[in-house]
Enzyme design. Structure first.
Site, PDB file in Angstrom:
ATOM      1  N   ARG A  41     -22.012 -13.796 -12.963  1.00 27.96           N
ATOM      2  CA  ARG A  41     -22.536 -15.038 -12.398  1.00 27.96           C
ATOM      3  C   ARG A  41     -22.109 -15.140 -10.944  1.00 27.96           C
ATOM      4  O   ARG A  41     -20.937 -14.875 -10.610  1.00 27.96           O
ATOM      5  CB  ARG A  41     -21.993 -16.265 -13.164  1.00 27.96           C
ATOM      6  CG  ARG A  41     -22.687 -16.529 -14.479  1.00 27.96           C
ATOM      7  CD  ARG A  41     -24.163 -16.914 -14.254  1.00 27.96           C
ATOM      8  NE  ARG A  41     -24.891 -17.093 -15.497  1.00 27.96           N
ATOM      9  CZ  ARG A  41     -25.571 -16.130 -16.121  1.00 27.96           C
ATOM     10  NH1 ARG A  41     -25.606 -14.904 -15.631  1.00 27.96           N
ATOM     11  NH2 ARG A  41     -26.235 -16.395 -17.231  1.00 27.96           N
ATOM     12  N   GLU A  94     -29.637 -19.751  -7.237  1.00 29.19           N
ATOM     13  CA  GLU A  94     -30.726 -18.791  -7.501  1.00 29.19           C
ATOM     14  C   GLU A  94     -32.071 -19.498  -7.480  1.00 29.19           C
ATOM     15  O   GLU A  94     -32.210 -20.542  -8.122  1.00 29.19           O
ATOM     16  CB  GLU A  94     -30.500 -18.116  -8.854  1.00 29.19           C
ATOM     17  CG  GLU A  94     -29.290 -17.202  -8.811  1.00 29.19           C
ATOM     18  CD  GLU A  94     -29.063 -16.392 -10.084  1.00 29.19           C
ATOM     19  OE1 GLU A  94     -29.832 -16.548 -11.057  1.00 29.19           O
ATOM     20  OE2 GLU A  94     -28.122 -15.595 -10.103  1.00 29.19           O
ATOM     21  N   HIS A 143     -31.381 -11.108 -10.214  1.00 28.67           N
ATOM     22  CA  HIS A 143     -30.937 -11.430 -11.582  1.00 28.67           C
ATOM     23  C   HIS A 143     -31.753 -10.648 -12.625  1.00 28.67           C
ATOM     24  O   HIS A 143     -32.448 -11.217 -13.472  1.00 28.67           O
ATOM     25  CB  HIS A 143     -31.046 -12.949 -11.827  1.00 28.67           C
ATOM     26  CG  HIS A 143     -30.158 -13.418 -12.945  1.00 28.67           C
ATOM     27  ND1 HIS A 143     -29.558 -14.645 -12.953  1.00 28.67           N
ATOM     28  CD2 HIS A 143     -29.766 -12.835 -14.100  1.00 28.67           C
ATOM     29  CE1 HIS A 143     -28.837 -14.799 -14.049  1.00 28.67           C
ATOM     30  NE2 HIS A 143     -28.959 -13.699 -14.764  1.00 28.67           N
TER      31      HIS A 143
HETATM   32  N1  LIG Z   1     -27.080 -10.548 -14.979  1.00 25.30           N
HETATM   33  C1  LIG Z   1     -27.584 -10.761 -16.154  1.00 25.30           C
HETATM   34  O1  LIG Z   1     -28.793 -10.779 -16.332  1.00 25.30           O
HETATM   35  C2  LIG Z   1     -26.679 -10.960 -17.309  1.00 25.30           C
HETATM   36  C3  LIG Z   1     -25.485 -11.567 -17.102  1.00 25.30           C
HETATM   37  N2  LIG Z   1     -24.647 -11.767 -18.159  1.00 25.30           N
HETATM   38  C4  LIG Z   1     -23.380 -12.410 -17.869  1.00 25.30           C
HETATM   39  O2  LIG Z   1     -22.342 -11.465 -18.072  1.00 25.30           O
HETATM   40  C5  LIG Z   1     -21.176 -12.164 -18.458  1.00 25.30           C
HETATM   41  C6  LIG Z   1     -20.544 -11.471 -19.662  1.00 25.30           C
HETATM   42  O3  LIG Z   1     -21.419 -11.524 -20.755  1.00 25.30           O
HETATM   43  P1  LIG Z   1     -20.913 -11.005 -22.192  1.00 25.30           P
HETATM   44  O4  LIG Z   1     -20.115  -9.786 -22.020  1.00 25.30           O
HETATM   45  O5  LIG Z   1     -22.084 -10.970 -23.069  1.00 25.30           O
HETATM   46  O6  LIG Z   1     -19.970 -12.200 -22.594  1.00 25.30           O
HETATM   47  P2  LIG Z   1     -18.661 -12.106 -23.477  1.00 25.30           P
HETATM   48  O7  LIG Z   1     -18.351 -13.497 -23.870  1.00 25.30           O
HETATM   49  O8  LIG Z   1     -18.827 -11.092 -24.560  1.00 25.30           O
HETATM   50  O9  LIG Z   1     -17.546 -11.583 -22.474  1.00 25.30           O
HETATM   51  C7  LIG Z   1     -16.953 -12.373 -21.497  1.00 25.30           C
HETATM   52  C8  LIG Z   1     -15.487 -11.989 -21.458  1.00 25.30           C
HETATM   53  O10 LIG Z   1     -14.889 -12.628 -20.350  1.00 25.30           O
HETATM   54  C9  LIG Z   1     -13.561 -12.930 -20.730  1.00 25.30           C
HETATM   55  N3  LIG Z   1     -12.988 -13.933 -19.859  1.00 25.30           N
HETATM   56  C10 LIG Z   1     -13.203 -15.269 -19.847  1.00 25.30           C
HETATM   57  N4  LIG Z   1     -12.477 -15.839 -18.882  1.00 25.30           N
HETATM   58  C11 LIG Z   1     -11.774 -14.856 -18.287  1.00 25.30           C
HETATM   59  C12 LIG Z   1     -10.843 -14.811 -17.209  1.00 25.30           C
HETATM   60  N5  LIG Z   1     -10.512 -15.915 -16.556  1.00 25.30           N
HETATM   61  N6  LIG Z   1     -10.326 -13.616 -16.853  1.00 25.30           N
HETATM   62  C13 LIG Z   1     -10.677 -12.488 -17.488  1.00 25.30           C
HETATM   63  N7  LIG Z   1     -11.561 -12.462 -18.521  1.00 25.30           N
HETATM   64  C14 LIG Z   1     -12.096 -13.629 -18.910  1.00 25.30           C
HETATM   65  C15 LIG Z   1     -13.695 -13.386 -22.157  1.00 25.30           C
HETATM   66  O11 LIG Z   1     -12.468 -13.278 -22.845  1.00 25.30           O
HETATM   67  C16 LIG Z   1     -14.719 -12.422 -22.702  1.00 25.30           C
HETATM   68  O12 LIG Z   1     -14.107 -11.321 -23.325  1.00 25.30           O
HETATM   69  C17 LIG Z   1     -21.589 -13.603 -18.678  1.00 25.30           C
HETATM   70  O13 LIG Z   1     -21.322 -14.355 -17.512  1.00 25.30           O
HETATM   71  C18 LIG Z   1     -23.060 -13.519 -18.834  1.00 25.30           C
HETATM   72  O14 LIG Z   1     -23.682 -14.710 -18.491  1.00 25.30           O
HETATM   73  C19 LIG Z   1     -24.939 -11.342 -19.422  1.00 25.30           C
HETATM   74  C20 LIG Z   1     -26.126 -10.755 -19.680  1.00 25.30           C
HETATM   75  C21 LIG Z   1     -27.119 -10.539 -18.629  1.00 25.30           C
HETATM   76  O1  LIG Z   2     -27.924 -13.649 -20.530  1.00 24.99           O
HETATM   77  C1  LIG Z   2     -27.475 -13.957 -19.418  1.00 24.99           C
HETATM   78  O2  LIG Z   2     -26.373 -14.474 -19.233  1.00 24.99           O
HETATM   79  C2  LIG Z   2     -28.287 -13.693 -18.238  1.00 24.99           C
HETATM   80  O3  LIG Z   2     -27.810 -13.892 -17.151  1.00 24.99           O
HETATM   81  C3  LIG Z   2     -29.681 -13.308 -18.386  1.00 24.99           C
HETATM   82  O4  LIG Z   2     -30.416 -14.257 -17.671  1.00 24.99           O
HETATM   83  P1  LIG Z   2     -31.990 -14.371 -17.830  1.00 24.99           P
HETATM   84  O5  LIG Z   2     -32.253 -14.707 -19.246  1.00 24.99           O
HETATM   85  O6  LIG Z   2     -32.552 -13.043 -17.465  1.00 24.99           O
HETATM   86  O7  LIG Z   2     -32.398 -15.448 -16.899  1.00 24.99           O
END
Ligand SMILES: NC(=O)C1=CN([C@@H]2O[C@H](COP(=O)(O)OP(=O)(O)OC[C@H]3O[C@@H](n4cnc5c(N)ncnc54)[C@H](O)[C@@H]3O)[C@@H](O)[C@H]2O)C=CC1
Ligand SMILES: O=C(O)C(=O)COP(=O)(O)O
Length: 629
Positions: free
Chosen positions: A317, A346, A365
């Site tokens: 993010r 965004e 994104h």
């Molecule tokens: N760019 C995109 O399109 C996408 C972005 N994302 C983003 O990626 C990120 C991770 O997604 P997931 O792995 O599925 O989530 P997840 O919940 O599996 O992993 C997040 C991890 O961050 C850790 N965490 C929380 N606060 C923390 C801190 N202060 N210091 C260190 N670690 C900390 C948690 O313990 C957790 O293990 C989210 O922000 C999600 O929104 C996810 C999918 C697509």
């Molecule tokens: O799953 C997330 O956290 C994402 O950031 C994906 O975002 P989107 O559904 O592609 O707008």
């Protein structure tokens, strides 16, 4: 467009066989584990039990919230209903994969208003039962207010729920679900793509060639093999990035205070402190959620601690990085390059310095944007939203306790008991400074760790608060509303020697520091105290104050305290019979022969004032109260 749907809390179940003995033996419990498909989301409860032990296949329908004084139940939406009127309306505000749309269409009217403005969303939302969004829609408090209580579920087709005001959702009793697994690999692959792209200047070189240049010396990159990659946030995406980076020959460390060490060990990743991670890494890849704790976590101070020439990838993010600080860090040479898929705002403004910076690689994104991930996410979120609309508790609920189906199925009969006890107890209160303190005692053969009572506590809260407020209470907002009303609910679990197959032997509800309109409900400690159990799958009241009774908590209840003497049942029964009020249950509990007794009479119809007056005039009756369950 029907706008009368209310949040529902619906358990639908069929009992295959139920024993008639007062405490069914353990074997019949197995046939009682009939609630496999029991579903929970919100209020009101509509439980249907087929009592096949009566061999009549009579359907017993217990509508819980229909007879309270200030709370009227409008027709509740049921997904099982076939009438178009009761079809839910599902608004999809951003592009969702077809497979998900098709699933949604089987249940309701699907309105795909992609990229709808915030104002139009607020206008439309009061006609919608569900809203499905991605990261582009801001689901603010205003949206929940504009929904006027109709919106039951917000489905986030992806992981990050930072664009949904969870506090407002909870206050409005709206469930928020996400699709946490289907885009993990896509996001991880995008992280690796950005890492490689940045290290080898792919985007810059591509742009240069398209502009007619051939600049081989300018775009010399850095190698990845042997370099240290720090993964910040070792969750689903972070660990998949780590796995792939290991394949590239990188040394991977990670920081995540909540990550299990065995997962890190299995991938060959060392878990380290935040400072160690950022100060030793050549590459830092961010995979944290955006929360108040992580907002602007990367700022002047943290960049200062990094190794000179570090490279940063952000597919998580934008808000976790202070973007002005990053620009400064790049310009000073502290950060050599950055690759960003996400931005604080965004889309970012046209003159955003990071987007324009030649040392920054950017994508709009795209982390979750693969065909495969989008189809997967669409199905995952459609299933979660459909489940929620049908009244099932979602495994991906973000703002409600996730109760596993097997726990739910076990607790279902006790859920109704809990609400009935709350509703009964509150009607016994006559005055005092308002209800401030409620204690719930669960007696069970199981150890405290083997009993999840969150659902029961929520239903007791619902039972207590709903008759005295206009709030609609469900699992999502029960704790919040209790807190808001200054109601403190404490729980105690007492291990008793009984059948461990039954999750709960009895539930006792005590309300302290209040007066009671039925003095006999006050127990030794000075509090209103009632206790109940589930018998044959039906909630029963088994104790009032110091008196044992046994009356089914259905319909309405008359409680009388009298001097124990012959003919009492007949006298009261006659009065009710004259008014055509059908008595469903009668039970007498007494302190001793010819001493004080409590008569609990269950009635199918509410007696009129005249009948109640006559009951009160029976000379041996010292006090009585009429309760609507
Ligand atoms: N760019 C995109 O399109 C996408 C972005 N994302 C983003 O990626 C990120 C991770 O997604 P997931 O792995 O599925 O989530 P997840 O919940 O599996 O992993 C997040 C991890 O961050 C850790 N965490 C929380 N606060 C923390 C801190 N202060 N210091 C260190 N670690 C900390 C948690 O313990 C957790 O293990 C989210 O922000 C999600 O929104 C996810 C999918 C697509
Ligand atoms: O799953 C997330 O956290 C994402 O950031 C994906 O975002 P989107 O559904 O592609 O707008």
């Amino acid at each position: 467009m029907a706008s009368t749907t209310k949040p529902i809390f619906k358990l639908t179940t069929t009992a295959a066989s139920v024993s008639r003995c007062s405490q069914p033996p353990p074997t019949s419990l197995r046939s009682l584990s009939f609630l496999r498909t029991a579903a929970v989301s919100s209020i009101p409860i509509d439980i249907k039990l087929s009592r096949s032990h009566l061999n009549t296949h009579r359907s017993l329908s217990v509508k819980s919230a229909i007879k309270t004084v200030e709370f009227s139940t409008e027709p509740s939406f049921s997904a099982a209903s076939t009438s178009d009127e009761s079809k839910p309306t599902i608004l999809v505000s951003e592009k969702l994969g077809n497979a998900g749309i098709e699933l949604l269409k089987k249940l309701g009217d699907v309105d795909c208003s992609y990229d709808i403005s915030h104002d139009d969303l607020c206008k439309k939302i009061s006609y919608c039962d569900a809203l499905i969004v991605r990261s582009g829609t801001k689901v603010t408090r205003e949206v929940f207010e504009a929904s006027k209580g109709r919106l039951k579920v917000v489905g986030r087709a992806g992981v990050g729920i930072d664009n949904v005001d969870l506090q407002a959702a909870t206050e409005f009793g709206c469930l928020v679900v996400n699709a946490p697994t289907a885009n993990t690999i896509a996001a991880a692959e995008h992280g690796i793509a950005l890492l490689a792209c940045m290290a080898r200047n792919v985007s810059q070189a591509d742009a240069s060639m398209k502009a007619g240049q051939w600049q081989r010396n300018k775009y010399v990159g850095v190698s990845m093999v042997g370099k240290t990659l720090a993964v910040l946030g070792f969750g689903k995406v972070g660990s998949e990035v780590a796995r792939r980076a290991k394949g590239l020959g990188m040394h991977v460390i990670a920081h995540d205070p909540y990550a299990p060490a065995d997962r890190a060990r299995a991938i060959g990743v060392e878990l380290v402190s935040f400072d160690q991670a950022i100060s030793t890494a050549d590459f830092i890849s961010l995979h944290l959620p955006l929360t108040p704790n992580t907002k602007n976590m990367f700022n002047d101070e943290t960049f200062e601690k990094m190794k000179k020439g570090v490279r940063i990838i952000n597919v998580a993010r934008g808000g976790v990085i202070d973007e002005d600080s990053l620009v400064r860090a790049i310009d000073s040479g502290k950060v050599a390059q950055a690759a960003l898929d996400v931005f604080a705002e965004e889309p970012p403004s046209k003159d955003c310095k990071l987007v324009q910076h030649e040392k920054v690689t950017v994508t709009p994104h795209l982390g979750a944007s693969t065909k495969e991930a989008q189809e997967g996410v669409a199905i995952e979120i459609a299933e979660a939203v459909i489940g929620a609309l049908k009244g099932e508790l979602s495994a991906t609920a973000v703002n409600a306790p996730m109760v596993p189906p097997e726990v739910l199925s076990e607790l279902a009969p006790y859920v109704l008991l809990a609400e009935k006890l709350g509703r009964t107890a509150v009607q016994l209160v006559s005055g005092g400074d308002g209800i401030k303190s409620v204690k719930v005692v669960y007696r069970s053969a199981r150890g405290p760790d083997d009993l999840d009572t969150r659902l029961l506590r929520a239903m007791i809260t619902k039972g207590i608060i709903e008759p005295i407020s206009t709030s609609y209470i469900n699992l999502v907002n029960a704790d919040f509303i209790a807190k808001q009303k200054g109601l403190r609910i404490t729980e105690e679990r007492v291990v008793v020697d009984t059948y461990p197959e039954f999750p709960i032997h009895s539930i006792q509800v005590q309300i302290s520091h209040v007066d009671s309109k039925f003095a006999s409900a006050i127990s030794d400690g000075g509090e209103i105290s009632i206790e109940g159990r589930v018998r044959y799958g039906v909630p029963h009241l088994t104790r009032i104050g110091l008196f044992s009774v046994d009356v089914s908590l259905e319909g309405s209840l008359i409680l009388c305290r009298q001097v124990d003497q012959p003919g009492m049942i007949g006298q009261v029964g006659n009065i009710l019979g004259e008014q055509n009020v059908n008595v469903s249950f009668m039970s007498v509990g007494r302190t001793g022969k010819r001493e004080r007794a409590i008569m609990a009479i269950g009635v199918d119809e509410a007696p009129n004032k005249e009948a109640l007056k006559k009951v009160g005039e029976v000379s041996a009756i010292e006090e009585f109260v009429f309760l609507k369950l």
